[in-house]
Design a protein around this motif. Structure first.
Motif, PDB file in Angstrom:
ATOM      1  N   HIS A   1       0.847  -1.191   0.000  1.00  0.00           N
ATOM      2  CA  HIS A   1       0.000   0.000   0.000  1.00  0.00           C
ATOM      3  C   HIS A   1       0.883   1.241   0.000  1.00  0.00           C
ATOM      4  O   HIS A   1       1.710   1.427   0.897  1.00  0.00           O
ATOM      5  CB  HIS A   1      -0.915   0.034   1.232  1.00  0.00           C
ATOM      6  CG  HIS A   1      -1.728   1.293   1.339  1.00  0.00           C
ATOM      7  ND1 HIS A   1      -2.878   1.495   0.602  1.00  0.00           N
ATOM      8  CD2 HIS A   1      -1.533   2.419   2.074  1.00  0.00           C
ATOM      9  CE1 HIS A   1      -3.357   2.693   0.888  1.00  0.00           C
ATOM     10  NE2 HIS A   1      -2.564   3.276   1.774  1.00  0.00           N
TER      11      HIS A   1
ATOM     12  N   SER B   1       0.623   6.694   1.827  1.00  0.00           N
ATOM     13  CA  SER B   1       1.829   6.486   2.625  1.00  0.00           C
ATOM     14  C   SER B   1       3.009   7.036   1.841  1.00  0.00           C
ATOM     15  O   SER B   1       3.108   6.833   0.630  1.00  0.00           O
ATOM     16  CB  SER B   1       2.036   5.001   2.934  1.00  0.00           C
ATOM     17  OG  SER B   1       3.239   4.799   3.636  1.00  0.00           O
TER      18      SER B   1
ATOM     19  N   SER C   1       1.267  -4.813   3.395  1.00  0.00           N
ATOM     20  CA  SER C   1       0.042  -5.094   4.144  1.00  0.00           C
ATOM     21  C   SER C   1      -0.279  -6.574   4.216  1.00  0.00           C
ATOM     22  O   SER C   1      -0.909  -7.015   5.184  1.00  0.00           O
ATOM     23  CB  SER C   1      -1.136  -4.344   3.500  1.00  0.00           C
ATOM     24  OG  SER C   1      -0.873  -2.952   3.464  1.00  0.00           O
TER      25      SER C   1
ATOM     26  N   ASP D   1      -0.912 -11.756   7.772  1.00  0.00           N
ATOM     27  CA  ASP D   1      -1.186 -10.364   8.108  1.00  0.00           C
ATOM     28  C   ASP D   1       0.125  -9.726   8.574  1.00  0.00           C
ATOM     29  O   ASP D   1       0.630 -10.039   9.655  1.00  0.00           O
ATOM     30  CB  ASP D   1      -2.255 -10.294   9.200  1.00  0.00           C
ATOM     31  CG  ASP D   1      -2.693  -8.867   9.492  1.00  0.00           C
ATOM     32  OD1 ASP D   1      -2.193  -7.939   8.814  1.00  0.00           O
ATOM     33  OD2 ASP D   1      -3.534  -8.667  10.384  1.00  0.00           O
TER      34      ASP D   1
ATOM     35  N   LEU E   1       0.552  -6.549   9.302  1.00  0.00           N
ATOM     36  CA  LEU E   1       0.303  -5.340  10.083  1.00  0.00           C
ATOM     37  C   LEU E   1       0.109  -5.639  11.566  1.00  0.00           C
ATOM     38  O   LEU E   1      -0.310  -4.762  12.321  1.00  0.00           O
ATOM     39  CB  LEU E   1      -0.937  -4.609   9.542  1.00  0.00           C
ATOM     40  CG  LEU E   1      -0.855  -4.145   8.088  1.00  0.00           C
ATOM     41  CD1 LEU E   1      -2.135  -3.409   7.701  1.00  0.00           C
ATOM     42  CD2 LEU E   1       0.357  -3.258   7.862  1.00  0.00           C
TER      43      LEU E   1
ATOM     44  N   ASP F   1      -7.030  -0.584  -1.077  1.00  0.00           N
ATOM     45  CA  ASP F   1      -6.422  -0.287   0.218  1.00  0.00           C
ATOM     46  C   ASP F   1      -6.334  -1.593   1.005  1.00  0.00           C
ATOM     47  O   ASP F   1      -7.313  -2.048   1.610  1.00  0.00           O
ATOM     48  CB  ASP F   1      -7.267   0.749   0.974  1.00  0.00           C
ATOM     49  CG  ASP F   1      -6.559   1.279   2.209  1.00  0.00           C
ATOM     50  OD1 ASP F   1      -5.500   0.721   2.555  1.00  0.00           O
ATOM     51  OD2 ASP F   1      -7.063   2.233   2.822  1.00  0.00           O
ATOM     52  N   TRP F   2      -5.153  -2.200   1.005  1.00  0.00           N
ATOM     53  CA  TRP F   2      -4.967  -3.495   1.634  1.00  0.00           C
ATOM     54  C   TRP F   2      -4.760  -3.391   3.144  1.00  0.00           C
ATOM     55  O   TRP F   2      -4.481  -4.397   3.808  1.00  0.00           O
ATOM     56  CB  TRP F   2      -3.780  -4.213   1.007  1.00  0.00           C
ATOM     57  CG  TRP F   2      -4.034  -4.581  -0.420  1.00  0.00           C
ATOM     58  CD1 TRP F   2      -3.639  -3.899  -1.532  1.00  0.00           C
ATOM     59  CD2 TRP F   2      -4.764  -5.714  -0.879  1.00  0.00           C
ATOM     60  NE1 TRP F   2      -4.082  -4.539  -2.656  1.00  0.00           N
ATOM     61  CE2 TRP F   2      -4.781  -5.664  -2.283  1.00  0.00           C
ATOM     62  CE3 TRP F   2      -5.414  -6.774  -0.247  1.00  0.00           C
ATOM     63  CZ2 TRP F   2      -5.403  -6.623  -3.065  1.00  0.00           C
ATOM     64  CZ3 TRP F   2      -6.041  -7.724  -1.019  1.00  0.00           C
ATOM     65  CH2 TRP F   2      -6.034  -7.652  -2.416  1.00  0.00           C
ATOM     66  N   ARG F   3      -4.927  -2.211   3.708  1.00  0.00           N
ATOM     67  CA  ARG F   3      -4.835  -2.061   5.157  1.00  0.00           C
ATOM     68  C   ARG F   3      -6.155  -2.384   5.850  1.00  0.00           C
ATOM     69  O   ARG F   3      -6.214  -2.430   7.089  1.00  0.00           O
ATOM     70  CB  ARG F   3      -4.429  -0.630   5.508  1.00  0.00           C
ATOM     71  CG  ARG F   3      -3.091  -0.188   4.931  1.00  0.00           C
ATOM     72  CD  ARG F   3      -2.853   1.282   5.194  1.00  0.00           C
ATOM     73  NE  ARG F   3      -3.897   2.122   4.625  1.00  0.00           N
ATOM     74  CZ  ARG F   3      -3.984   3.443   4.785  1.00  0.00           C
ATOM     75  NH1 ARG F   3      -3.063   4.065   5.504  1.00  0.00           N
ATOM     76  NH2 ARG F   3      -4.960   4.132   4.232  1.00  0.00           N
TER      77      ARG F   3
ATOM     78  N   ARG G   1      -9.170  -4.083   7.632  1.00  0.00           N
ATOM     79  CA  ARG G   1      -9.377  -5.265   8.460  1.00  0.00           C
ATOM     80  C   ARG G   1     -10.773  -5.184   9.060  1.00  0.00           C
ATOM     81  O   ARG G   1     -11.135  -4.134   9.611  1.00  0.00           O
ATOM     82  CB  ARG G   1      -8.335  -5.346   9.591  1.00  0.00           C
ATOM     83  CG  ARG G   1      -6.885  -5.465   9.117  1.00  0.00           C
ATOM     84  CD  ARG G   1      -6.634  -6.798   8.411  1.00  0.00           C
ATOM     85  NE  ARG G   1      -5.224  -6.936   8.049  1.00  0.00           N
ATOM     86  CZ  ARG G   1      -4.683  -6.504   6.915  1.00  0.00           C
ATOM     87  NH1 ARG G   1      -5.441  -5.896   6.021  1.00  0.00           N
ATOM     88  NH2 ARG G   1      -3.408  -6.691   6.666  1.00  0.00           N
TER      89      ARG G   1
END
Length: 613
Positions: free
Chosen positions: A52, A56, A62, A76, A78, A159-161, A163
């Motif tokens: 991502h 940023s 991510s 994961d 993160l 947006d792979w952040r 969750r």
């Protein structure tokens, strides 16, 4: 070196069904250890990352996808204990396990930067597809070619952040590695089939190994930004070098100030540079130098929420830079060729001799000499990085033209006085050996046709002659003669003597029938031409055909103007069927004129124009 299994052709191992299987979500240390035990016993694994960088400055790994022949995992990256993921180096640096990635140039740097992971035994399917000459080299093409699987590119820049991860994005991430080992099997077999170990660099597997090794030897270094010289990956020097046009002192000062302000703002807010301000907006602001907020926002397209908040701050930066630019440096003073090549995260010294290339690691060798996909613009160097000063600048000055005379591709004939004294001398140049296709025509298409001489020999194809020859002889008033009668060569007997061929001539009756048939055909053509002319011009009276078939035109009938109907006062009368006759109506097109403006409707007292009631 790759293990021995990479040099043996085996039947590709089919992948597990994608619809009936799923991936294991790894977000705890216990799940990480369970995955590590399965990875250590595998011979090949597939790895991919989801990165991502939309919001940023540096970027953030991510997700990590890992697959074996039997299982898929999505890690994961993160989680708070992400530093514990360095335990995967036990597998990633094991040369007995082949790591299959596609387009690993960025993944190698991201793994080092965020997770402290390194690769040994890398096989990049991107380089394999290029060596095999595939029309496309993307992962989507390979998935469609070998697995008949269509990827959804909508999630490529997602947006792979997020969750929890949506199911569609979860399946998209798993598909990147689920089929990759099956693709590896097919590429390995094709590389071995097309290899030739007898020639240098003939092993395509080793070529893929060397190219993949160059990717794995990349080293991550922190990005830097030099506002004075514009150096760095996203420095203003490379950006201005790619743009066209010239800035004045004030514009150049504003450009450097806005460019530096964008970099500082993106670092502080941890946003991407282009989310703050695009490159085109930076160039436009430098060219226009707006001092009002309304004008500034008009030059920023699209306007992000982060930019809208800090736009008043940028107005002050532009005003200060414009005032300081009156006595600042010119653009041409700072845009001079640099003495070194700029790479992604720093500078690499120029390599002056070919011997020094072998001592540089493969990653640095690619970036410094050839330039990689992530490097910034390469400045023009005064000397060659490869040849050094071997070829000096005085090469053209010391060059002398040859004294032996010009060398032509086509040799000229000897143009001497003796040649012109002889009449009919051949001035054509000597024949040139030009390869001719066996299926091509015997006569070269560039050879000019000449008239036949009396001593020429004609080759008899059949007992007849061509239509063109027959037509020319008839027009000259000559009796048609067979082509075989013109053959002076005849047949050759066993002794080599020439024997004349006896071919019967045509009868006079046959010639008269032929002439009669040609005459009738000519009359029919004239009749067709006459009917076509009459159809075009209307009735044309007085045209007759003489005995020779020629068309003669007599005097046309006189037009009676007194009894002719009036064209101006003609009326459209209807026949019995109710259809209009073919009379001329001079006012027929009067209604096709452009219409005027509609009459404006005035609002009456007590009534509103908003609603019609």
């Amino acid at each position: 070196m790759y293990p021995d299994s990479a040099y043996v052709q085996n039947e590709p191992i089919i992948y597990q069904p994608f619809d009936s299987t799923t991936a294991t979500w790894v977000d705890t240390p216990e799940a990480l250890q369970a995955m590590l035990r399965d990875l250590k016993i595998a011979k090949e694994i597939a790895v991919d990352l989801e990165h991502h960088d939309v919001h940023s400055y540096v970027g953030l790994v991510s997700l990590m996808q890992i697959s074996t022949r039997e299982k898929d995992w999505i890690v994961d990256t993160l989680v708070p204990w992400r530093e514990d993921l360095q335990v995967l180096n036990e597998v990633f640096t094991d040369p007995r396990i082949i790591k299959v990635l596609h387009g690993s140039s960025s993944d190698i740097v991201w793994l080092q930067r965020d997770l402290g992971l390194y690769m040994v035994g890398l096989f990049d399917t991107y380089h394999a597809s290029r060596l095999l000459g595939y029309p496309k080299n993307g992962l989507a093409y390979l998935l469609h070619r070998f697995a008949n699987y269509q990827t959804d590119k909508r999630y490529q820049m997602a947006d792979w952040r997020m969750r929890p991860l949506p199911e569609q994005m979860y399946e998209y991430a798993r598909s990147d590695t689920h089929f990759l080992l099956y693709i590896f099997d097919n590429l390995r077999n094709e590389l071995l089939t097309n290899s030739d170990p007898a020639i240098p660099n003939g092993s395509l597997i080793d070529n893929v190994r060397d190219l993949s090794k160059g990717e794995a030897l990349q080293r991550y270094e922190r990005q830097f930004y030099d506002s004075k010289t514009g150096s760095g990956l996203f420095g203003w020097y490379s950006m201005l070098g790619r743009s066209s046009g010239h800035f004045s002192r004030e514009q150049f000062a504003v450009f450097r100030a806005v460019h530096e302000w964008r970099d500082q703002t993106a670092r502080q807010k941890d946003e991407s540079l282009f989310h703050i301000l695009s490159n085109q907006s930076v160039l436009t602001i430098a060219r226009e130098m707006p001092t009002r907020l309304q004008d500034l926002l008009g030059y920023c397209h699209p306007i992000s929420p982060a930019m809208r908040k800090v736009a008043p701050e940028l107005i002050g930066v532009i005003q200060q830079a414009k005032a300081a630019g009156e006595t600042g440096p010119e653009m041409k003073e700072l845009m001079k060729p640099r003495g070194h090549a700029q790479v992604q995260f720093g500078t690499v010294p120029a390599i002056s001799t070919p011997q020094a290339v072998s001592h540089v690691p493969a990653a640095n060798r690619t970036s410094s000499v050839l330039g990689n996909r992530q490097s910034s613009s390469l400045a023009t160097l005064p000397t060659s990085q490869f040849w050094g000063s071997t070829i000096g600048g005085g090469f053209k000055e010391n060059w002398q033209p040859p004294t032996d005379g010009p060398s032509l591709a086509i040799p000229l004939p000897p143009l001497t006085a003796e040649v012109f004294e002889k009449q009919g001398s051949d001035l054509s140049p000597s024949p040139i050996n030009v390869p001719i296709d066996p299926g091509a025509r015997a006569e070269h298409r560039y050879t000019k046709k000449r008239k036949p001489r009396e001593d020429d020999v004609f080759i008899v194809k059949e007992a007849g002659y061509s239509k063109r020859q027959k037509k020319s002889e008839m027009q000259d008033g000559l009796e048609p003669v067979l082509a075989s009668e013109k053959n002076v060569g005849g047949n050759h007997n066993a002794d080599g003597d020439c024997e004349q061929m006896e071919i019967p001539l045509r009868d006079a009756e046959d010639d008269e029938e032929t002439q009669e048939r040609v005459r009738r055909k000519r009359e029919r053509n004239l009749e067709k031409k006459l009917r076509k002319q009459q159809k075009k011009d209307g009735e044309h009276r007085g045209t007759v055909i003489d005995q020779n078939g020629r068309m003669e035109t007599g005097e046309p009938e006189t037009f009676d103007y007194e009894n002719a109907p009036s064209v101006l006062h003609a009326r459209q009368e209807k026949d019995r069927g109710g259809k209009a006759s073919k009379g001329i109506d001079p006012y027929a097109k009067s209604l096709n004129a452009p219409k005027g403006m509609r009459k404006a409707q005035k609002e009456g007292a007590g009534r509103s124009m908003t609603y019609k009631s």
